[in-house]
Design an enzyme around this catalytic site. Structure first.
Site, mmCIF file in Angstrom:
data_model
loop_
_atom_site.group_PDB
_atom_site.id
_atom_site.type_symbol
_atom_site.label_atom_id
_atom_site.label_comp_id
_atom_site.label_asym_id
_atom_site.label_seq_id
_atom_site.Cartn_x
_atom_site.Cartn_y
_atom_site.Cartn_z
ATOM 1 N N ASP A 13 24.402 18.448 -2.916
ATOM 2 C CA ASP A 13 24.127 18.225 -1.489
ATOM 3 C C ASP A 13 23.700 19.497 -0.760
ATOM 4 O OD1 ASP A 13 24.881 15.577 -1.923
ATOM 5 O OD2 ASP A 13 26.971 15.989 -1.407
ATOM 6 N N GLU A 14 23.021 20.381 -1.454
ATOM 7 C CA GLU A 14 22.596 21.643 -0.845
ATOM 8 C C GLU A 14 21.375 21.462 0.061
ATOM 9 O OE1 GLU A 14 22.820 21.104 -4.080
ATOM 10 O OE2 GLU A 14 24.309 22.443 -4.952
ATOM 11 N N GLY A 15 20.702 20.310 -0.080
ATOM 12 C CA GLY A 15 19.465 20.102 0.682
ATOM 13 C C GLY A 15 18.249 20.157 -0.241
ATOM 14 N N LYS A 16 18.458 19.777 -1.512
ATOM 15 C CA LYS A 16 17.350 19.784 -2.469
ATOM 16 C C LYS A 16 16.238 18.834 -2.028
ATOM 17 C CE LYS A 16 20.360 18.537 -5.586
ATOM 18 N NZ LYS A 16 21.615 18.732 -4.834
ATOM 19 N N ALA A 39 23.255 10.849 -7.252
ATOM 20 C CA ALA A 39 22.522 11.737 -6.341
ATOM 21 C C ALA A 39 22.130 10.996 -5.072
ATOM 22 C CB ALA A 39 21.261 12.254 -7.035
ATOM 23 N N GLY A 40 22.084 11.727 -3.979
ATOM 24 C CA GLY A 40 21.567 11.188 -2.721
ATOM 25 C C GLY A 40 20.781 12.313 -2.081
ATOM 26 N N HIS A 41 19.469 12.194 -2.086
ATOM 27 C CA HIS A 41 18.607 13.273 -1.583
ATOM 28 C C HIS A 41 17.979 12.827 -0.260
ATOM 29 C CE1 HIS A 41 18.150 15.045 -5.909
ATOM 30 N NE2 HIS A 41 19.390 14.997 -5.484
ATOM 31 N N GLN A 223 22.408 17.071 -8.306
ATOM 32 C CA GLN A 223 23.740 17.716 -8.328
ATOM 33 C C GLN A 223 23.596 19.237 -8.153
ATOM 34 O OE1 GLN A 223 23.236 15.100 -11.080
ATOM 35 N NE2 GLN A 223 23.831 13.893 -9.323
ATOM 36 N N ARG A 302 32.019 9.540 1.642
ATOM 37 C CA ARG A 302 33.270 10.305 1.685
ATOM 38 C C ARG A 302 33.080 11.593 2.479
ATOM 39 N NH1 ARG A 302 34.554 11.032 -4.600
ATOM 40 N NH2 ARG A 302 32.290 11.122 -4.646
ATOM 41 N N ARG A 304 32.923 15.360 3.149
ATOM 42 C CA ARG A 304 32.770 16.488 2.224
ATOM 43 C C ARG A 304 33.745 17.589 2.620
ATOM 44 N NH1 ARG A 304 26.245 16.456 2.930
ATOM 45 N NH2 ARG A 304 25.781 14.710 1.566
ATOM 46 N N ARG A 330 20.641 24.816 5.977
ATOM 47 C CA ARG A 330 21.665 24.511 6.960
ATOM 48 C C ARG A 330 22.203 25.752 7.680
ATOM 49 N NH1 ARG A 330 24.978 19.343 6.077
ATOM 50 N NH2 ARG A 330 23.624 18.874 7.804
ATOM 51 N N LEU A 331 21.339 26.761 7.803
ATOM 52 C CA LEU A 331 21.769 27.963 8.514
ATOM 53 C C LEU A 331 22.166 27.597 9.951
ATOM 54 C CD1 LEU A 331 21.899 31.102 8.077
ATOM 55 C CD2 LEU A 331 19.769 31.213 9.383
HETATM 56 P P1 GDP Z 1 20.689 17.045 -1.591
HETATM 57 O O1 GDP Z 1 21.522 16.085 -2.339
HETATM 58 O O2 GDP Z 1 20.760 18.423 -2.143
HETATM 59 O O3 GDP Z 1 19.258 16.589 -1.436
HETATM 60 O O4 GDP Z 1 21.304 17.118 -0.135
HETATM 61 P P2 GDP Z 1 21.782 15.860 0.782
HETATM 62 O O5 GDP Z 1 20.576 15.179 1.272
HETATM 63 O O6 GDP Z 1 22.802 15.060 0.080
HETATM 64 O O7 GDP Z 1 22.557 16.620 1.939
HETATM 65 C C1 GDP Z 1 21.941 17.570 2.719
HETATM 66 C C2 GDP Z 1 21.997 17.131 4.181
HETATM 67 O O8 GDP Z 1 21.598 18.218 4.984
HETATM 68 C C3 GDP Z 1 21.022 16.013 4.520
HETATM 69 O O9 GDP Z 1 21.590 15.235 5.540
HETATM 70 C C4 GDP Z 1 19.782 16.758 5.038
HETATM 71 O O10 GDP Z 1 19.006 15.989 5.933
HETATM 72 C C5 GDP Z 1 20.446 17.900 5.741
HETATM 73 N N1 GDP Z 1 19.707 19.154 5.813
HETATM 74 C C6 GDP Z 1 18.960 19.765 4.863
HETATM 75 N N2 GDP Z 1 18.580 20.989 5.290
HETATM 76 C C7 GDP Z 1 19.104 21.155 6.525
HETATM 77 C C8 GDP Z 1 19.112 22.213 7.462
HETATM 78 O O11 GDP Z 1 18.565 23.282 7.237
HETATM 79 N N3 GDP Z 1 19.797 22.013 8.624
HETATM 80 C C9 GDP Z 1 20.435 20.846 8.901
HETATM 81 N N4 GDP Z 1 21.066 20.739 10.049
HETATM 82 N N5 GDP Z 1 20.460 19.839 8.030
HETATM 83 C C10 GDP Z 1 19.818 19.986 6.859
HETATM 84 P P1 IMO Z 2 23.182 15.404 -5.217
HETATM 85 O O1 IMO Z 2 22.022 15.303 -6.177
HETATM 86 C C1 IMO Z 2 27.455 16.005 -4.585
HETATM 87 C C2 IMO Z 2 30.149 14.765 -7.826
HETATM 88 C C3 IMO Z 2 31.074 13.628 -7.497
HETATM 89 C C4 IMO Z 2 32.276 13.993 -8.357
HETATM 90 C C5 IMO Z 2 31.621 14.584 -9.604
HETATM 91 C C6 IMO Z 2 31.503 13.596 -10.761
HETATM 92 O O2 IMO Z 2 23.051 14.507 -4.053
HETATM 93 O O3 IMO Z 2 23.451 16.814 -4.879
HETATM 94 P P2 IMO Z 2 29.870 11.515 -11.146
HETATM 95 O O4 IMO Z 2 29.704 10.257 -10.354
HETATM 96 O O5 IMO Z 2 28.636 12.334 -11.272
HETATM 97 O O6 IMO Z 2 30.533 11.273 -12.472
HETATM 98 O O7 IMO Z 2 30.952 12.367 -10.290
HETATM 99 O O8 IMO Z 2 30.318 14.991 -9.213
HETATM 100 N N1 IMO Z 2 28.707 14.508 -7.590
HETATM 101 C C7 IMO Z 2 28.015 14.971 -6.536
HETATM 102 N N2 IMO Z 2 28.430 15.667 -5.457
HETATM 103 N N3 IMO Z 2 26.148 15.710 -4.730
HETATM 104 C C8 IMO Z 2 25.732 15.030 -5.811
HETATM 105 O O9 IMO Z 2 24.414 14.808 -6.065
HETATM 106 C C9 IMO Z 2 26.677 14.597 -6.765
HETATM 107 N N4 IMO Z 2 26.611 13.910 -7.914
HETATM 108 C C10 IMO Z 2 27.857 13.872 -8.406
HETATM 109 O O10 IMO Z 2 31.394 13.584 -6.136
HETATM 110 O O11 IMO Z 2 32.998 15.033 -7.739
HETATM 111 MG MG MG Z 3 23.041 14.665 -2.014
#
Ligand code: GDP
Ligand code: IMO
Ligand code: MG
Length: 427
Positions: A13-16, A39-41, A223, A302, A304, A330-331
């Site tokens: 969830d770094e913002g990939k 994953a949820g991007h 991930q 859930r 974080r 997310r600075l």
């Molecule tokens: P991913 O799984 O690495 O693609 O990241 P997620 O989409 O699960 O979570 C990142 C969250 O941060 C998402 O809600 C994005 O829309 C948001 N996001 C990404 N970059 C930034 C940023 O620079 N600032 C803010 N406020 N939100 C961001």
């Molecule tokens: P993205 O691509 C954050 C975590 C789960 C759990 C552990 C194992 O959006 O960054 P799993 O269902 O893979 O067997 O769960 O890994 N996890 C993630 N946490 N972002 C994800 O994907 C994740 N994919 C798995 O929460 O702790």
């Molecule tokens: Mg994600």
């Protein structure tokens, strides 16, 4: 011409999604190479906000070939739902391809993921219950079913019948639950196969051709490094590798072809699920970051867990991934804080620890040693040049750069595509 891997540097969830959406504009091919619908991007672009689980984040550009690689485990029901959602929102899918070698998540995988989590009790991993552990275990145990298998019904039924017998034994004898019906699963997956058939291809040749023709290939990781089964906080990990090295294996080309690795790091840390997290903030600052950043899981909803930037973990991640550059996201979430902390080492039993330990028991006992930096307390979301950031924000980014010995190429200051500071063109 570059092959660029974009990988998560922390616990996911770094913002990939945001970074891939931005870089995809100049790409010819975007490939998802690992994970599954755990994953949820999130992508926020002029077409709206999207949370993608399986479809590569390049899908919004009609000229970009988008591939779900062999390294991804696909739940066909989830993929079809995602494809329907995209089509309903006017997104063309004629440039989407699915590797015939990608493994399929079967109903027994999701079922067993849930049953195994329940049986772990207080030792639960906090998985997403999407069947990830079971599907990748089956892949390695040579008990998997792959996308290409859906195209040959006779062989598929024979293989499913044999596998389901074995799975039903586990479901009923170990867990005392109801076995699954062969006819029902077969019928359901044949329907999925019919709908997906036109997308299932031999995709390694498509990638090779793009590379040979000097195309720009973007590899989308899922991930984050600290969830890697080898280098992450094992056993609190996922079951496929989120590392840059996996980009080559999960898509089918040689590691010598990767030109750049961009490690995506949040300006702080977050983690969903169980496992040690040395810089976790279980206080008002942690709550503030969570609420300001809407830090709730994209997949499971859930909350974080949030904490300070951990440079010990990040340095390890940078090294094992071989990052050539960093994207700090997310600075802007930190804009309101008067003071910031970065963990520069750990202390364990009176000793300074500079390297991320392999043992989660040791990691859980590590106390973070912090360096304090001044906050900037100014909004940054509208800033587009590094030099325009408040001096304290520049200092914060520069300190991360120093601690990780790697240049910060991109800084993200908001979820939208344009809310980005690009210090070096990557594609
Ligand atoms: P991913 O799984 O690495 O693609 O990241 P997620 O989409 O699960 O979570 C990142 C969250 O941060 C998402 O809600 C994005 O829309 C948001 N996001 C990404 N970059 C930034 C940023 O620079 N600032 C803010 N406020 N939100 C961001
Ligand atoms: P993205 O691509 C954050 C975590 C789960 C759990 C552990 C194992 O959006 O960054 P799993 O269902 O893979 O067997 O769960 O890994 N996890 C993630 N946490 N972002 C994800 O994907 C994740 N994919 C798995 O929460 O702790
Ligand atoms: Mg994600």
């Amino acid at each position: 011409m570059p092959v660029v891997a974009v990988v998560g540097g922390q616990w996911g969830d770094e913002g990939k999604g945001k970074i891939v959406d931005m870089l995809a504009e100049k790409s010819d091919v975007v490939v998802r190479f690992s994970g599954g619908d755990n994953a949820g991007h999130t992508v926020v672009n002029p077409l709206g906000q999207f949370a993608l689980k399986l479809v590569p984040c390049g899908i919004f550009y009609p000229q970009v070939t988008c591939i779900i690689g062999n390294g991804v485990a696909i739940n066909p029901a989830v993929l079809l739902e995602e494809m329907d959602m995209l089509q309903e929102r006017g997104i063309d899918l004629s440039h989407l391809y699915i590797s015939d070698r990608a493994h399929l998540i079967m109903p027994y995988h999701t079922f067993l993921d849930g049953l195994e989590e329940e049986s772990r009790g207080g030792r639960a991993i906090g998985t997403t219950r999407k069947g990830i552990g079971p599907v990748f275990s089956d892949k390695i145990a040579r008990l998997g079913i792959r996308a290409g298998d859906l195209l040959d019904r006779e062989t598929f039924r024979e293989r499913l019948s044999h596998l389901l017998e074995h799975k039903n034994d586990i479901i009923s004898r170990v867990f005392g639950a109801e076995p699954l019906s062969l006819d029902d699963v077969f019928r359901q997956y044949c329907e999925y196969g019919e709908r997906l058939a036109q997308y299932i291809k031999e995709t390694t040749l498509m990638i090779a051709e793009a590379i040979d023709n000097k195309g720009k290939v973007l590899m989308e990781g899922a991930q984050g490094m600290l969830l890697d089964p080898d280098f992450g906080t094992y056993p609190f990990a996922t079951s496929s590798s989120p590392l840059a090295g996996e980009a080559s294996i999960g898509a089918g080309f040689g590691p010598t072809r990767i030109d750049q690795v961009i490690g995506v790091f949040k300006a702080f840390c977050s983690r969903v699920g169980a496992g040690p997290f040395p810089t976790e903030l279980e206080d008002d600052t942690g709550d503030l970051i969570r609420e300001r950043g809407h830090e709730y899981g994209t997949v499971t909803g859930r909350p974080r867990r949030c904490g300070w930037f951990d440079a010990v973990a990040a340095r390890f991640s940078q090294r094992v991934n071989g990052c050539t550059g960093l994207a700090i996201t997310r600075l802007d979430i930190l804009d309101v804080l008067p003071r910031l902390k970065i963990c520069v080492s750990y202390e364990l039993d009176g000793q300074t620890v500079n390297n991320f330990p392999a043992s989660v028991t040791a990691l859980a006992r590590c106390q973070p040693v912090y360096e304090e930096l001044p906050g900037w307390q100014t909004p940054t979301s509208d800033i587009r040049e590094f030099g325009q950031l408040p001096a304290e924000a520049q200092q914060y980014v520069t300190r991360i750069e120093e601690l990780l010995s790697c240049p910060v190429d991109v800084i993200s200051v908001g979820s939208a595509r344009e809310q980005t500071i690009v210090r070096r063109d990557i594609m």
